[in-house]
Scaffold this active site. Structure first.
Site, PDB file in Angstrom:
ATOM      1  N   ASN A  37       0.811  -1.188  -0.050  1.00  0.00           N
ATOM      2  CA  ASN A  37       0.093  -0.142  -0.031  1.00  0.00           C
ATOM      3  C   ASN A  37       0.955   1.231   0.125  1.00  0.00           C
ATOM      4  O   ASN A  37       2.029   1.320   0.518  1.00  0.00           O
ATOM      5  CB  ASN A  37      -0.933   0.045   1.286  1.00  0.00           C
ATOM      6  CG  ASN A  37      -1.814  -1.210   1.093  1.00  0.00           C
ATOM      7  OD1 ASN A  37      -2.141  -1.663   0.172  1.00  0.00           O
ATOM      8  ND2 ASN A  37      -2.544  -1.552   2.311  1.00  0.00           N
TER       9      ASN A  37
ATOM     10  N   HIS B 155       5.995  -0.655  -2.539  1.00  0.00           N
ATOM     11  CA  HIS B 155       5.551   0.316  -3.654  1.00  0.00           C
ATOM     12  C   HIS B 155       5.698   1.953  -3.654  1.00  0.00           C
ATOM     13  O   HIS B 155       5.110   2.603  -4.380  1.00  0.00           O
ATOM     14  CB  HIS B 155       4.132  -0.235  -4.084  1.00  0.00           C
ATOM     15  CG  HIS B 155       3.970  -1.693  -4.723  1.00  0.00           C
ATOM     16  ND1 HIS B 155       2.573  -2.018  -4.605  1.00  0.00           N
ATOM     17  CD2 HIS B 155       4.956  -2.326  -5.112  1.00  0.00           C
ATOM     18  CE1 HIS B 155       2.871  -3.332  -5.066  1.00  0.00           C
ATOM     19  NE2 HIS B 155       4.192  -3.279  -5.527  1.00  0.00           N
TER      20      HIS B 155
ATOM     21  N   GLY C 213      -5.113  -8.930   3.798  1.00  0.00           N
ATOM     22  CA  GLY C 213      -5.826  -8.215   2.827  1.00  0.00           C
ATOM     23  C   GLY C 213      -5.117  -8.020   1.377  1.00  0.00           C
ATOM     24  O   GLY C 213      -5.168  -6.908   0.724  1.00  0.00           O
TER      25      GLY C 213
ATOM     26  N   CYS D 119     -10.616  -7.742   7.671  1.00  0.00           N
ATOM     27  CA  CYS D 119      -9.340  -7.648   8.402  1.00  0.00           C
ATOM     28  C   CYS D 119      -9.746  -6.914   9.687  1.00  0.00           C
ATOM     29  O   CYS D 119      -8.933  -7.421  10.983  1.00  0.00           O
ATOM     30  CB  CYS D 119      -8.037  -7.037   7.510  1.00  0.00           C
ATOM     31  SG  CYS D 119      -7.957  -7.879   6.171  1.00  0.00           S
TER      32      CYS D 119
END
Length: 312
Positions: free
Chosen positions: A143, A160, A251, A295
């Site tokens: 994320n 990322h 997730g 989650c």
């Protein structure tokens, strides 16, 4: 080294998955599937958790979904007329940096209003508590929203990148940037409605590097489609995965590579892996545990203080 390892693992696993059931009766096939099915016993997971010294937690978009973070994926995942994969590319930025910056400005402004949910908080509190016991937790996230950081996570690898970091296209300087708006020309821009016209902001008015004498055009410090992950971060990931004795996958769809191979690589060496996801993924049957559901509901009890923990 890491990439070749993941690729090699993938090559080894695929033939097994494709060929394992050839010439096997339906009854035997059902039996094997039963054996492969992961456990959903929270009590069994908690026993493993209580003994773990180095826990790696791999997170994806699903962990932020309950915070209301848009993903721009699948049907309806558009910003104006475009999906993320049409804007989050080096070619798109070279062709129209104003449009790409409008897209990221919109995402930054949205994220400034979002807050960590119980899953983020459970992870951060677990890390803080276990650190006092000489145990470690590392979060490896795909994320770019920084909600783990907002929740208080310290040992964080953002593979990322981040919406709140920029990289200069001229000098390469990487810097944190939480300005709102990131530059005056983007104030009030970035509306996602399909009818909205491009702002067509001149390049010289887009975010500029503040290093002495540079003034180069800034870009979001995120990994775009077609780009490779930072080798130094991958090296850190490899190091953490090599020492972990428990791995959680939270997730994530387990379809984006190379991250999709992180947990199967850990599982292949006999380390327990627990998946927390709304539904099963292509990797589910390689793991010891699977806990379906949101989650924010499943993770807090999994990471809560165990009765055997000694709190100083």
């Amino acid at each position: 080294m890491l990439m070749s390892l993941f690729q090699g693992t993938a090559r080894r696993l695929v033939p097994r998955a494709c060929c394992g059931y050839q010439g096997v009766s339906a009854k035997a096939r059902r039996s094997r599937l039963e054996m492969a099915r992961p456990s959903s016993s929270m009590a069994d997971f908690r026993e493993v958790f209580a003994k773990a010294k180095h826990i790696a937690i791999i997170t994806g978009a699903g962990v932020s979904a309950e915070s209301g973070v848009p993903t721009f994926r699948g049907a309806g995942g558009f910003w104006r007329k475009w999906q993320a994969q049409e804007l989050a590319t080096p070619a798109a930025f070279a062709r129209n940096p104003s449009r790409v910056w409008e897209f990221y400005h919109y995402r930054r402004e949205v994220m400034l209003s979002k807050h960590p949910n119980p899953a983020h908080i459970a992870i951060a509190e677990c890390e803080k508590r276990l650190s006092k016991q000489g145990r470690s937790v590392v979060v490896i996230t795909q994320n770019i929203d920084e909600l783990h950081r907002k929740a208080g996570t310290k040992h964080l690898l953002e593979i990322h990148g981040s919406l709140f970091k920029t990289r200069c296209t001229n000098c390469g300087n990487i810097a944190a940037n939480y300005k709102s708006p990131i530059c005056p020309a983007l104030a009030g821009k970035g509306a996602p409605d399909p009818e909205t016209e491009d702002a067509a902001i001149p390049v010289e008015d887009l975010p500029q590097c503040e290093e002495d004498g540079c003034n180069g055009l800034l870009r979001p410090h995120v990994v775009w489609f077609g780009e490779t992950l930072d080798p130094s971060i991958l090296t850190e990931v490899e190091k953490e995965l090599d020492i972990c004795d428990l791995c959680l996958v939270v997730g994530t769809s387990s379809v984006v590579y190379p991250a999709a191979m992180f947990a199967p690589q850990v599982s292949a060496r006999g380390v327990p892996v627990a998946e927390f996801n709304m539904e099963a993924t292509p990797a589910t049957n390689r793991f010891r545990f699977h806990f379906p559901g949101p989650c924010g509901t499943t993770l807090p009890p999994a990471l809560a203080r165990h009765q055997t923990e000694i709190i100083s």
